[in-house]
Design a protein around this motif. Structure first.
Motif, PDB file in Angstrom:
ATOM      1  N   ARG A 181      -0.115  -1.481  -0.015  1.00 35.38           N
ATOM      2  CA  ARG A 181      -0.110   0.116   0.438  1.00 35.38           C
ATOM      3  C   ARG A 181       0.756   0.893  -0.091  1.00 35.38           C
ATOM      4  NH1 ARG A 181      -3.014   1.928   5.043  1.00 35.38           N
ATOM      5  NH2 ARG A 181      -0.645   2.183   5.876  1.00 35.38           N
ATOM      6  N   ASP A 182       1.451   1.406   0.771  1.00 40.36           N
ATOM      7  CA  ASP A 182       2.336   2.491   1.316  1.00 40.36           C
ATOM      8  C   ASP A 182       3.208   2.747  -0.166  1.00 40.36           C
ATOM      9  OD1 ASP A 182       1.499   2.793   3.566  1.00 40.36           O
ATOM     10  OD2 ASP A 182       3.144   1.994   4.743  1.00 40.36           O
ATOM     11  N   LEU A 183       4.297   1.934  -0.795  1.00 36.67           N
ATOM     12  CA  LEU A 183       5.385   2.313  -1.806  1.00 36.67           C
ATOM     13  C   LEU A 183       4.433   2.005  -3.133  1.00 36.67           C
ATOM     14  CD1 LEU A 183       7.191  -0.862  -1.485  1.00 36.67           C
ATOM     15  CD2 LEU A 183       7.642   1.893  -0.810  1.00 36.67           C
ATOM     16  N   LEU A 184       3.172   1.500  -2.659  1.00 35.23           N
ATOM     17  CA  LEU A 184       1.987   2.442  -4.493  1.00 35.23           C
ATOM     18  C   LEU A 184       1.523   3.673  -4.176  1.00 35.23           C
ATOM     19  CD1 LEU A 184      -0.144  -0.819  -5.096  1.00 35.23           C
ATOM     20  CD2 LEU A 184       1.873  -0.401  -6.787  1.00 35.23           C
ATOM     21  N   LEU A 185       1.326   4.042  -2.693  1.00 38.98           N
ATOM     22  CA  LEU A 185       0.743   5.301  -2.689  1.00 38.98           C
ATOM     23  C   LEU A 185       1.992   6.180  -3.107  1.00 38.98           C
ATOM     24  CD1 LEU A 185      -1.297   5.227   0.997  1.00 38.98           C
ATOM     25  CD2 LEU A 185      -2.683   6.235  -1.419  1.00 38.98           C
ATOM     26  N   GLN A 186       3.339   6.493  -2.900  1.00 37.22           N
ATOM     27  CA  GLN A 186       3.973   6.721  -3.134  1.00 37.22           C
ATOM     28  C   GLN A 186       4.291   6.616  -5.052  1.00 37.22           C
ATOM     29  OE1 GLN A 186       7.681   7.511  -0.521  1.00 37.22           O
ATOM     30  NE2 GLN A 186       5.649   6.107   0.960  1.00 37.22           N
ATOM     31  N   ASP A 187       3.462   6.292  -5.736  1.00 32.68           N
ATOM     32  CA  ASP A 187       4.502   5.679  -7.130  1.00 32.68           C
ATOM     33  C   ASP A 187       5.629   4.931  -7.086  1.00 32.68           C
ATOM     34  OD1 ASP A 187       1.395   6.618  -8.077  1.00 32.68           O
ATOM     35  OD2 ASP A 187       2.243   8.416  -7.911  1.00 32.68           O
ATOM     36  N   VAL A 188       5.524   4.129  -5.947  1.00 36.89           N
ATOM     37  CA  VAL A 188       7.108   3.465  -6.514  1.00 36.89           C
ATOM     38  C   VAL A 188       6.892   1.843  -7.315  1.00 36.89           C
ATOM     39  CG1 VAL A 188       8.815   1.999  -5.525  1.00 36.89           C
ATOM     40  CG2 VAL A 188       7.854   3.946  -4.460  1.00 36.89           C
ATOM     41  N   PRO A 189       7.096   2.006  -8.848  1.00 33.40           N
ATOM     42  CA  PRO A 189       6.984   1.173  -9.868  1.00 33.40           C
ATOM     43  C   PRO A 189       7.306  -0.690  -8.987  1.00 33.40           C
ATOM     44  CG  PRO A 189       8.530   2.867 -10.716  1.00 33.40           C
ATOM     45  CD  PRO A 189       8.476   3.107  -9.483  1.00 33.40           C
ATOM     46  N   LEU A 190       6.722  -1.025  -9.286  1.00 29.05           N
ATOM     47  CA  LEU A 190       6.141  -2.308  -8.101  1.00 29.05           C
ATOM     48  C   LEU A 190       6.547  -3.837  -8.929  1.00 29.05           C
ATOM     49  CD1 LEU A 190       4.882  -2.064  -4.682  1.00 29.05           C
ATOM     50  CD2 LEU A 190       7.516  -1.948  -5.273  1.00 29.05           C
ATOM     51  N   ALA A 191       7.187  -4.643  -8.884  1.00 28.85           N
ATOM     52  CA  ALA A 191       7.340  -5.707  -9.695  1.00 28.85           C
ATOM     53  C   ALA A 191       7.286  -6.772  -8.273  1.00 28.85           C
ATOM     54  CB  ALA A 191       8.754  -6.288 -10.796  1.00 28.85           C
ATOM     55  N   VAL A 192       6.596  -8.166  -8.534  1.00 32.30           N
ATOM     56  CA  VAL A 192       6.215  -8.730  -6.518  1.00 32.30           C
ATOM     57  C   VAL A 192       6.519 -10.235  -7.230  1.00 32.30           C
ATOM     58  CG1 VAL A 192       5.244  -7.002  -6.125  1.00 32.30           C
ATOM     59  CG2 VAL A 192       3.598  -9.344  -6.981  1.00 32.30           C
ATOM     60  N   ILE A 193       6.883 -10.773  -6.412  1.00 34.04           N
ATOM     61  CA  ILE A 193       7.776 -12.242  -6.584  1.00 34.04           C
ATOM     62  C   ILE A 193       6.225 -12.611  -5.873  1.00 34.04           C
ATOM     63  CG2 ILE A 193       8.501 -13.972  -6.616  1.00 34.04           C
ATOM     64  CD1 ILE A 193      11.170 -12.818  -6.924  1.00 34.04           C
ATOM     65  N   VAL A 194       5.211 -13.435  -6.089  1.00 38.26           N
ATOM     66  CA  VAL A 194       4.464 -14.136  -4.811  1.00 38.26           C
ATOM     67  C   VAL A 194       3.987 -15.789  -5.984  1.00 38.26           C
ATOM     68  CG1 VAL A 194       1.875 -14.014  -4.814  1.00 38.26           C
ATOM     69  CG2 VAL A 194       2.978 -11.066  -5.495  1.00 38.26           C
ATOM     70  N   ARG A 195       3.824 -16.390  -4.587  1.00 40.75           N
ATOM     71  CA  ARG A 195       3.303 -17.683  -4.548  1.00 40.75           C
ATOM     72  C   ARG A 195       1.834 -18.047  -4.809  1.00 40.75           C
ATOM     73  NH1 ARG A 195       5.984 -20.427   0.621  1.00 40.75           N
ATOM     74  NH2 ARG A 195       4.332 -19.208   1.693  1.00 40.75           N
TER      75      ARG A 195
END
Ligand SMILES: NC(=O)c1ccc[n+]([C@@H]2O[C@H](COP(=O)([O-])OP(=O)(O)OC[C@H]3O[C@@H](n4cnc5c(N)ncnc54)[C@H](OP(=O)(O)O)[C@@H]3O)[C@@H](O)[C@H]2O)c1
Length: 400
Positions: free
Chosen positions: A22-36
């Protein structure tokens, strides 16, 4: 222009990870997530559901992360060549928040070793192979093991003993991150015991405070009242009433880590993400007592499942042994680096009201048996429904 502005993020679906997301997306940080993926949901569906819930909470649209289905314990973290190629083109920073919070396993092929040591090694290898230059790693304040003196943020292995395999596995992971020579910077965050959301009480994991609460809850629901005073609970847990423990709300931990991830000033530092005011265990035990008397359904002597205190102590022996070491007095955690970076983000006080909210949340969701919602309106509704469904729970069971 440099295209490598994404942060590769592991552990985004857990308690701390979902708040970090939530906090990183609110700051518009581009994210790539590794998820099971789970048995029922794909990696994409898990993230879409989380982000959609956060959009309801924050009242705005959030950018979507790029999602890779993967598992840290598999070769190449379970990523195919296309995924690795994409990461090598787009990612320059790694945020490793994934971990197993299992406490004990002699077999190093099992958890917590499998994810915390082998999984971290695999992720670092991936980061090396794709040329990621900065790593941010979530460790724990309890890499200090059984130390009782002042712990500096740069201390790691000073020959201390450890309370459980989880602590030792996190030391080994932190050492690997610090010693990896492929990164320009390695930044370490060390939270103390994470509790729920300071405002809503939300949690999705049940360690630390919640483990003591769960034992109190199980005691009250199995042993006819009279045995649940705060002092009896402390005695049963083998806790020194004069001991203090350091608890931190998840929303604050996420705010501090997100600040660190976004600021070049943090790079290369180690931060104790710990509370300025540890809680006396006598106070924690009183809150646990009040919470179970208010929200749990008390055992009746006529209940065929009821038992006495001695039976309970005997049958909870393994859990109690683990927690007796865990609830020892904490050392003092130096917070100098953390204050330099995030001293302006106030750490919410953990008072009776906020802990009671968290306890109500945990008990009404039966410690994870009922899936929790992040949305405050639904949290209130769920807690209300659960109290309606269990009329006895609304009647306080008085301890003597
Ligand atoms: N909770 C605490 O009191 C506490 C205190 C200090 C430090 N920490 C540290 O904070 C971090 C987050 O902890 P948490 O309490 O939020 O834990 P959590 O709720 O159990 O979340 C753990 C996260 O790691 C992921 N994960 C675990 N094994 C994985 C694997 N093999 N491959 C890919 N992902 C994997 C989980 O994915 P799934 O959703 O698929 O399971 C989840 O997203 C951890 O590094 C932990 O050591 C926690």
């Amino acid at each position: 222009m440099n295209d490598r502005h994404y942060t590769l993020f592991s552990g985004s679906t857990g308690l701390l990870g979902s708040y970090l997301l939530r906090d990183l997306l609110l700051q518009d940080v581009p994210l790539a997530v590794i998820v099971r993926p789970t048995r029922k949901l794909s990696a994409e569906a898990r993230i879409e559901s989380l982000v959609a819930d956060w959009e309801t909470v924050v009242g705005r649209t959030l950018p979507r992360p790029v999602v890779f289905a993967g598992d840290l314990t598999k070769a190449d973290c379970g990523l195919d060549a296309d995924a690795r190629e994409w990461i090598s083109t787009h990612c320059d920073q790694l945020l490793n928040n994934a971990a197993s919070l299992s406490f004990r396993n002699a077999d190093r092929e099992g958890e917590p070793w499998r994810t915390n040591v082998n999984g971290t090694r695999c992720l670092l290898e991936l980061a090396r192979s794709v040329g990621i230059r900065h790593v941010d790693h979530v460790s724990t304040a309890y890499v200090c093991g059984l130390r009782y003196d002042r712990v500096l943020e740069d201390d790691l292995d000073v020959g201390q003993e450890f309370g459980n395999d989880y602590e030792l596995s996190k030391v080994e992971a932190e050492q690997m991150v610090r010693q990896a020579d492929c990164f320009d910077t390695a930044t370490i965050y060390r939270p103390s015991i994470i509790v729920g959301d300071s405002q809503t009480g939300y949690t999705s994991t049940y360690h630390g405070f919640f483990a003591a609460l769960r034992i109190g809850h199980t005691l009250l629901t199995r042993v006819p009242v009279g045995a649940t005073s705060g002092r009896a609970l402390l005695k049963l847990l083998g806790i020194d009433p004069d001991a203090s423990k350091n608890f931190v709300p998840v929303d604050w931990v996420a705010a501090v880590v997100a600040r660190g991830v976004c600021s070049a000033e943090t790079r290369g530092k180690t931060l104790h993400v710990t509370h300025p005011d540890p809680l006396p265990m006598s106070f924690v035990a009183e809150v646990v007592q009040e919470a179970v008397e208010t929200y749990s359904i008390a055992a009746s002597p006529d209940d065929p499942d009821s038992c006495d205190e001695a039976w309970f102590a005997e049958n909870m022996r393994t859990q109690l042994d683990v927690y007796q070491r865990y609830f020892r007095n904490d050392p003092t955690f130096d917070r100098s680096h953390m204050l330099q970076i995030a001293g302006d983000i106030p750490c919410p006080a953990l008072d009776e009201d906020s802990l009671m909210r968290m306890a109500k949340f945990a008990i009404s969701h039966d410690f994870g048996k009922h899936p929790p919602s992040l949305i405050p309106a639904l949290i209130d509704e769920e807690a209300g429904r659960s109290a309606d469904a269990a009329p006895d729970a609304a009647t306080p069971a008085k301890a003597t």
